[in-house]
Design a protein around this motif. Structure first.
Motif, PDB file in Angstrom:
ATOM      1  N   ALA A 122     -51.977 -22.791  23.379  1.00  0.00           N
ATOM      2  CA  ALA A 122     -52.403 -21.274  24.276  1.00  0.00           C
ATOM      3  C   ALA A 122     -51.466 -21.125  25.200  1.00  0.00           C
ATOM      4  CB  ALA A 122     -53.550 -20.870  23.736  1.00  0.00           C
ATOM      5  N   LYS A 123     -52.396 -21.930  26.518  1.00  0.00           N
ATOM      6  CA  LYS A 123     -52.456 -22.128  28.077  1.00  0.00           C
ATOM      7  C   LYS A 123     -50.336 -22.399  28.088  1.00  0.00           C
ATOM      8  CE  LYS A 123     -53.414 -24.731  31.958  1.00  0.00           C
ATOM      9  NZ  LYS A 123     -53.702 -23.436  32.731  1.00  0.00           N
ATOM     10  N   GLN A 124     -49.824 -23.090  27.826  1.00  0.00           N
ATOM     11  CA  GLN A 124     -48.395 -23.628  27.613  1.00  0.00           C
ATOM     12  C   GLN A 124     -47.234 -21.654  27.429  1.00  0.00           C
ATOM     13  OE1 GLN A 124     -48.437 -27.466  24.714  1.00  0.00           O
ATOM     14  NE2 GLN A 124     -48.422 -28.754  26.652  1.00  0.00           N
ATOM     15  N   ASP A 125     -47.875 -21.676  26.690  1.00  0.00           N
ATOM     16  CA  ASP A 125     -47.043 -20.786  26.447  1.00  0.00           C
ATOM     17  C   ASP A 125     -47.102 -19.698  27.031  1.00  0.00           C
ATOM     18  OD1 ASP A 125     -46.401 -21.943  23.634  1.00  0.00           O
ATOM     19  OD2 ASP A 125     -47.823 -20.690  22.437  1.00  0.00           O
ATOM     20  N   ARG A 126     -47.916 -19.492  27.626  1.00  0.00           N
ATOM     21  CA  ARG A 126     -48.228 -18.689  28.953  1.00  0.00           C
ATOM     22  C   ARG A 126     -48.120 -18.615  30.595  1.00  0.00           C
ATOM     23  NH1 ARG A 126     -53.989 -19.313  26.944  1.00  0.00           N
ATOM     24  NH2 ARG A 126     -54.382 -19.760  29.143  1.00  0.00           N
ATOM     25  N   THR A 127     -47.567 -20.945  30.635  1.00  0.00           N
ATOM     26  CA  THR A 127     -47.181 -20.803  31.899  1.00  0.00           C
ATOM     27  C   THR A 127     -45.673 -20.476  32.086  1.00  0.00           C
ATOM     28  OG1 THR A 127     -48.620 -22.791  31.956  1.00  0.00           O
ATOM     29  CG2 THR A 127     -46.596 -22.707  33.183  1.00  0.00           C
ATOM     30  N   PRO A 128     -45.282 -19.449  32.740  1.00  0.00           N
ATOM     31  CA  PRO A 128     -43.906 -19.184  33.406  1.00  0.00           C
ATOM     32  C   PRO A 128     -42.722 -20.297  32.977  1.00  0.00           C
ATOM     33  CG  PRO A 128     -44.971 -18.178  34.690  1.00  0.00           C
ATOM     34  CD  PRO A 128     -45.729 -18.520  34.098  1.00  0.00           C
ATOM     35  N   LEU A 129     -41.735 -20.114  33.032  1.00  0.00           N
ATOM     36  CA  LEU A 129     -40.869 -20.817  33.477  1.00  0.00           C
ATOM     37  C   LEU A 129     -40.248 -20.283  35.079  1.00  0.00           C
ATOM     38  CD1 LEU A 129     -38.899 -23.360  33.642  1.00  0.00           C
ATOM     39  CD2 LEU A 129     -36.862 -21.698  31.587  1.00  0.00           C
ATOM     40  N   ILE A 130     -40.419 -21.014  35.107  1.00  0.00           N
ATOM     41  CA  ILE A 130     -39.682 -21.051  37.453  1.00  0.00           C
ATOM     42  C   ILE A 130     -39.227 -22.268  37.843  1.00  0.00           C
ATOM     43  CG2 ILE A 130     -40.276 -19.902  39.512  1.00  0.00           C
ATOM     44  CD1 ILE A 130     -42.885 -19.083  38.129  1.00  0.00           C
ATOM     45  N   SER A 131     -38.139 -22.624  38.294  1.00  0.00           N
ATOM     46  CA  SER A 131     -36.852 -23.353  38.087  1.00  0.00           C
ATOM     47  C   SER A 131     -36.014 -22.412  39.324  1.00  0.00           C
ATOM     48  CB  SER A 131     -37.309 -24.229  37.784  1.00  0.00           C
ATOM     49  OG  SER A 131     -36.409 -24.258  36.368  1.00  0.00           O
TER      50      SER A 131
END
Length: 192
Positions: free
Chosen positions: A47-56
């Motif tokens: 659940a925590k991984q799913d909430r982390t946005p992809l920013i790069s």
């Protein structure tokens, strides 16, 4: 996720072996309780991984060599985008603006094609890392991790030196989100 499961299984196995070596035996009920706790932890992590946005992002120069038309102290604008997940880097201004608060990692690679040059990675006007590149035919690099609050900006400044860098993929500025803030992290210090 596979490596996490392997780690959790290994941890579980070590606990069971430890109890067996001490002469204590694990009941079926205890094993089921541990399995249930492992599944709960895996669910929470997912659940925590799913909430982390992809920013790069990764940006370079559209010309090679890239003439730096900037006076000392001005922003260096890496105008060719190779990656921009989350659209946090602007190839027009050369600025990265944090869309969320968290820990970010930034990397600068420079290859001068003229004289020695110094560059700084800057956060909100204060230098957080610097690199001096000499005209020796090699790329110089710097990497730093820093905490940013939402909407804080990071960019590259030319401090002094020549007027030409090698372009394309030879001189690049990149960064990405390592992790978002949670209730346990509120530091604003430079990590590396």
């Amino acid at each position: 996720m596979f490596s996490l499961r392997l780690f959790v299984f290994h941890l579980f196995t070590m606990c069971v072996v430890s109890q067996l070596q001490s002469g204590d035996f694990v009941s079926r009920e205890e094993v089921e309780t541990l399995k249930s706790r492992i599944q709960s932890l895996e669910t929470q992590l997912k659940a925590k991984q799913d909430r982390t946005p992809l920013i790069s992002f990764r940006a370079g120069f559209s010309h090679d060599p890239a003439p730096l038309k900037y006076n000392n102290g001005q922003n260096v604008i890496f105008d060719k985008m190779y990656l921009n997940d989350g659209n946090a880097y602007s190839p027009r201004s050369g600025m990265f603006r944090a869309p969320v608060s968290g820990l970010y990692l930034f990397t600068l690679h420079v290859l001068p094609s003229s004289s020695e040059m110094e560059f700084r990675i800057v956060k909100e006007g204060s230098a957080i890392a610097y690199v001096v590149a000499t005209h020796s035919g090699g790329t110089e690099s710097i990497q730093t991790a820093i905490h940013l609050h939402k909407n804080q900006e990071v960019w590259v400044v030319k401090v002094y030196g020549g007027d030409t860098l090698r372009g394309s993929l030879l001189s690049t500025f990149s960064g990405f989100l390592l992790r978002t803030d949670d209730g346990n992290f509120h530091s604003s210090s430079v990590v590396g």
